[in-house]
Design an enzyme around this catalytic site. Structure first.
Site, short mmCIF file in Angstrom:
data_model
loop_
_atom_site.label_atom_id
_atom_site.label_comp_id
_atom_site.label_asym_id
_atom_site.label_seq_id
_atom_site.Cartn_x
_atom_site.Cartn_y
_atom_site.Cartn_z
N SER A 133 0.81 -1.23 0.00
CA SER A 133 0.00 0.00 0.00
C SER A 133 0.84 1.27 0.00
O SER A 133 0.39 2.30 -0.50
CB SER A 133 -0.94 0.00 1.21
N GLY A 167 -2.08 -4.18 1.04
CA GLY A 167 -2.26 -5.36 1.87
C GLY A 167 -1.32 -6.51 1.54
O GLY A 167 -1.34 -7.54 2.22
N ASN A 189 3.45 -5.34 5.86
CA ASN A 189 2.26 -6.08 6.28
C ASN A 189 2.64 -7.36 7.02
O ASN A 189 1.92 -7.78 7.94
CB ASN A 189 1.36 -6.38 5.08
N ASP A 237 -4.23 6.83 10.17
CA ASP A 237 -3.87 5.48 10.64
C ASP A 237 -2.44 5.41 11.17
O ASP A 237 -2.04 4.42 11.77
CB ASP A 237 -4.11 4.43 9.55
N HIS A 247 0.26 5.15 6.75
CA HIS A 247 0.37 5.55 5.35
C HIS A 247 0.63 7.05 5.23
O HIS A 247 -0.03 7.84 5.89
CB HIS A 247 -0.92 5.19 4.61
#
Length: 183
Positions: free
Chosen positions: A12, A49, A78, A159, A162
Protein backbone atom coordinates in the site's frame (compact mmCIF):
# COMPACT_ATOMS: atom_id res chain seq x y z
CA UNK A 1 10.54 7.00 -26.17
CA UNK A 2 10.80 4.73 -23.12
CA UNK A 3 12.78 1.56 -23.71
CA UNK A 4 13.69 0.58 -20.15
CA UNK A 5 11.32 -0.36 -17.36
CA UNK A 6 11.38 0.24 -13.63
CA UNK A 7 8.99 -2.17 -11.91
CA UNK A 8 7.70 -1.04 -8.53
CA UNK A 9 6.74 -4.17 -6.61
CA UNK A 10 5.31 -3.16 -3.26
CA UNK A 11 2.37 -2.84 -0.93
CA UNK A 12 0.00 0.00 0.00
CA UNK A 13 2.90 2.41 0.56
CA UNK A 14 3.61 2.20 -3.18
CA UNK A 15 -0.02 1.72 -4.25
CA UNK A 16 -1.10 5.22 -3.12
CA UNK A 17 -3.35 3.89 -0.37
CA UNK A 18 -5.79 6.50 0.93
CA UNK A 19 -4.84 9.15 -1.63
CA UNK A 20 -5.42 9.76 -5.32
CA UNK A 21 -3.19 7.53 -7.45
CA UNK A 22 -1.85 10.53 -9.34
CA UNK A 23 -0.55 11.95 -6.04
CA UNK A 24 1.41 8.81 -5.12
CA UNK A 25 5.19 8.69 -5.20
CA UNK A 26 5.18 6.12 -8.01
CA UNK A 27 3.25 8.47 -10.31
CA UNK A 28 5.58 11.29 -9.28
CA UNK A 29 8.51 9.03 -10.19
CA UNK A 30 6.96 8.38 -13.58
CA UNK A 31 6.67 12.14 -14.18
CA UNK A 32 10.25 12.76 -13.01
CA UNK A 33 11.63 10.07 -15.31
CA UNK A 34 9.68 11.48 -18.25
CA UNK A 35 11.51 14.78 -17.69
CA UNK A 36 14.98 13.59 -16.70
CA UNK A 37 15.37 10.09 -18.16
CA UNK A 38 12.77 9.72 -20.96
CA UNK A 39 14.18 6.34 -21.97
CA UNK A 40 12.70 4.92 -18.74
CA UNK A 41 9.11 4.02 -17.92
CA UNK A 42 7.51 2.93 -14.64
CA UNK A 43 5.17 0.01 -14.11
CA UNK A 44 3.50 -0.26 -10.72
CA UNK A 45 2.66 -3.81 -9.63
CA UNK A 46 2.02 -2.81 -6.00
CA UNK A 47 -0.99 -4.19 -4.14
CA UNK A 48 -2.42 -2.79 -0.90
CA UNK A 49 -2.26 -5.36 1.87
CA UNK A 50 0.39 -7.43 0.08
CA UNK A 51 2.72 -9.62 2.15
CA UNK A 52 6.05 -11.06 1.08
CA UNK A 53 4.30 -14.42 0.59
CA UNK A 54 1.78 -12.84 -1.77
CA UNK A 55 4.59 -11.04 -3.58
CA UNK A 56 6.47 -14.30 -3.96
CA UNK A 57 3.42 -15.85 -5.61
CA UNK A 58 3.12 -12.88 -8.02
CA UNK A 59 6.74 -12.06 -8.88
CA UNK A 60 7.25 -14.44 -11.82
CA UNK A 61 4.19 -13.17 -13.66
CA UNK A 62 5.18 -9.54 -13.01
CA UNK A 63 8.74 -10.13 -14.27
CA UNK A 64 7.50 -11.96 -17.36
CA UNK A 65 4.87 -9.33 -18.14
CA UNK A 66 7.01 -6.19 -17.59
CA UNK A 67 10.59 -7.44 -18.28
CA UNK A 68 12.10 -4.73 -16.05
CA UNK A 69 15.70 -3.56 -16.00
CA UNK A 70 15.19 -2.37 -12.41
CA UNK A 71 12.91 -3.78 -9.69
CA UNK A 72 12.07 -1.56 -6.72
CA UNK A 73 11.13 -4.10 -4.05
CA UNK A 74 9.06 -2.55 -1.25
CA UNK A 75 7.44 -5.36 0.73
CA UNK A 76 7.40 -6.55 4.32
CA UNK A 77 5.42 -3.96 6.26
CA UNK A 78 2.26 -6.08 6.28
CA UNK A 79 4.26 -9.12 7.44
CA UNK A 80 5.57 -7.05 10.34
CA UNK A 81 2.20 -5.61 11.26
CA UNK A 82 0.84 -9.16 11.40
CA UNK A 83 3.75 -10.43 13.51
CA UNK A 84 4.91 -12.91 10.89
CA UNK A 85 8.21 -14.70 11.39
CA UNK A 86 11.08 -12.47 10.18
CA UNK A 87 12.97 -15.52 8.86
CA UNK A 88 10.05 -16.50 6.60
CA UNK A 89 9.79 -12.91 5.43
CA UNK A 90 13.54 -12.77 4.71
CA UNK A 91 13.34 -16.07 2.77
CA UNK A 92 10.43 -14.74 0.67
CA UNK A 93 12.25 -11.48 -0.08
CA UNK A 94 15.47 -13.36 -0.88
CA UNK A 95 13.63 -15.49 -3.44
CA UNK A 96 12.01 -12.41 -5.00
CA UNK A 97 15.44 -10.75 -5.22
CA UNK A 98 17.02 -13.87 -6.74
CA UNK A 99 14.24 -14.27 -9.31
CA UNK A 100 14.54 -10.60 -10.25
CA UNK A 101 18.31 -10.81 -10.60
CA UNK A 102 17.99 -14.03 -12.62
CA UNK A 103 16.17 -12.01 -15.30
CA UNK A 104 19.06 -9.54 -15.40
CA UNK A 105 17.22 -6.85 -13.43
CA UNK A 106 18.95 -4.70 -10.84
CA UNK A 107 17.14 -4.54 -7.50
CA UNK A 108 16.57 -1.63 -5.14
CA UNK A 109 15.38 -3.01 -1.80
CA UNK A 110 13.34 -0.62 0.33
CA UNK A 111 13.10 -1.23 4.05
CA UNK A 112 10.33 -0.20 6.38
CA UNK A 113 10.10 0.26 10.13
CA UNK A 114 7.23 -1.09 12.18
CA UNK A 115 5.72 0.09 15.47
CA UNK A 116 7.18 -1.68 18.54
CA UNK A 117 3.92 -3.57 19.23
CA UNK A 118 5.66 -6.98 19.26
CA UNK A 119 8.58 -5.88 21.43
CA UNK A 120 12.08 -4.61 20.81
CA UNK A 121 13.53 -8.01 19.87
CA UNK A 122 11.01 -8.51 17.05
CA UNK A 123 11.28 -4.89 15.87
CA UNK A 124 15.08 -5.15 15.71
CA UNK A 125 15.01 -8.51 13.91
CA UNK A 126 12.48 -7.10 11.46
CA UNK A 127 14.59 -3.99 10.73
CA UNK A 128 17.90 -5.86 10.45
CA UNK A 129 16.70 -8.37 7.88
CA UNK A 130 16.59 -5.71 5.15
CA UNK A 131 20.23 -4.75 5.67
CA UNK A 132 21.21 -8.43 5.73
CA UNK A 133 19.37 -9.07 2.46
CA UNK A 134 21.00 -6.06 0.80
CA UNK A 135 24.46 -7.19 1.94
CA UNK A 136 23.96 -10.86 1.06
CA UNK A 137 22.61 -10.11 -2.42
CA UNK A 138 24.81 -7.05 -3.09
CA UNK A 139 21.90 -4.86 -4.09
CA UNK A 140 21.04 -1.20 -3.65
CA UNK A 141 19.23 -0.43 -0.43
CA UNK A 142 17.07 2.30 1.11
CA UNK A 143 16.82 1.46 4.84
CA UNK A 144 13.54 3.26 5.59
CA UNK A 145 11.08 4.50 2.99
CA UNK A 146 9.54 7.05 5.37
CA UNK A 147 12.78 8.42 6.85
CA UNK A 148 12.25 12.01 8.05
CA UNK A 149 8.58 11.77 7.03
CA UNK A 150 6.70 9.60 9.55
CA UNK A 151 7.49 11.91 12.47
CA UNK A 152 6.54 15.21 10.80
CA UNK A 153 3.19 16.95 11.28
CA UNK A 154 0.72 16.43 8.44
CA UNK A 155 2.80 13.79 6.69
CA UNK A 156 0.92 10.69 7.86
CA UNK A 157 -2.71 9.70 7.41
CA UNK A 158 -4.83 9.17 10.52
CA UNK A 159 -3.87 5.48 10.64
CA UNK A 160 -0.26 6.47 11.37
CA UNK A 161 0.98 3.99 8.76
CA UNK A 162 0.37 5.55 5.35
CA UNK A 163 1.85 8.86 4.18
CA UNK A 164 -0.42 11.70 3.05
CA UNK A 165 -0.49 13.17 -0.44
CA UNK A 166 1.66 16.03 0.92
CA UNK A 167 4.33 13.51 1.95
CA UNK A 168 4.62 11.81 -1.44
CA UNK A 169 7.23 14.20 -2.93
CA UNK A 170 9.39 13.50 0.15
CA UNK A 171 8.94 9.75 -0.28
CA UNK A 172 10.05 10.16 -3.88
CA UNK A 173 13.15 12.10 -2.76
CA UNK A 174 14.12 9.19 -0.50
CA UNK A 175 13.69 6.67 -3.32
CA UNK A 176 15.28 8.89 -5.98
CA UNK A 177 18.52 9.24 -4.01
CA UNK A 178 19.08 5.47 -4.30
CA UNK A 179 17.42 4.92 -7.70
CA UNK A 180 19.08 7.63 -9.79
CA UNK A 181 22.57 6.05 -9.78
CA UNK A 182 20.99 2.81 -11.05
CA UNK A 183 19.47 4.40 -14.16
Amino acid sequence: MAENTVLVFGDSLSAAYGIAEEDGWVTLLEEKLAETHPQWQVRNASVSGETTGGGLRRINKALDHHTPEIVILQLGGNDGLRGKDPQTMRNNLATIIERSKDTGAKVLLIGIEIPPNYGQQYTTAFRNQYQQLANNHEINFLPFLLEDIYNRNGMMQNDGIHPTAEAQPLVLENVWEKLEPML
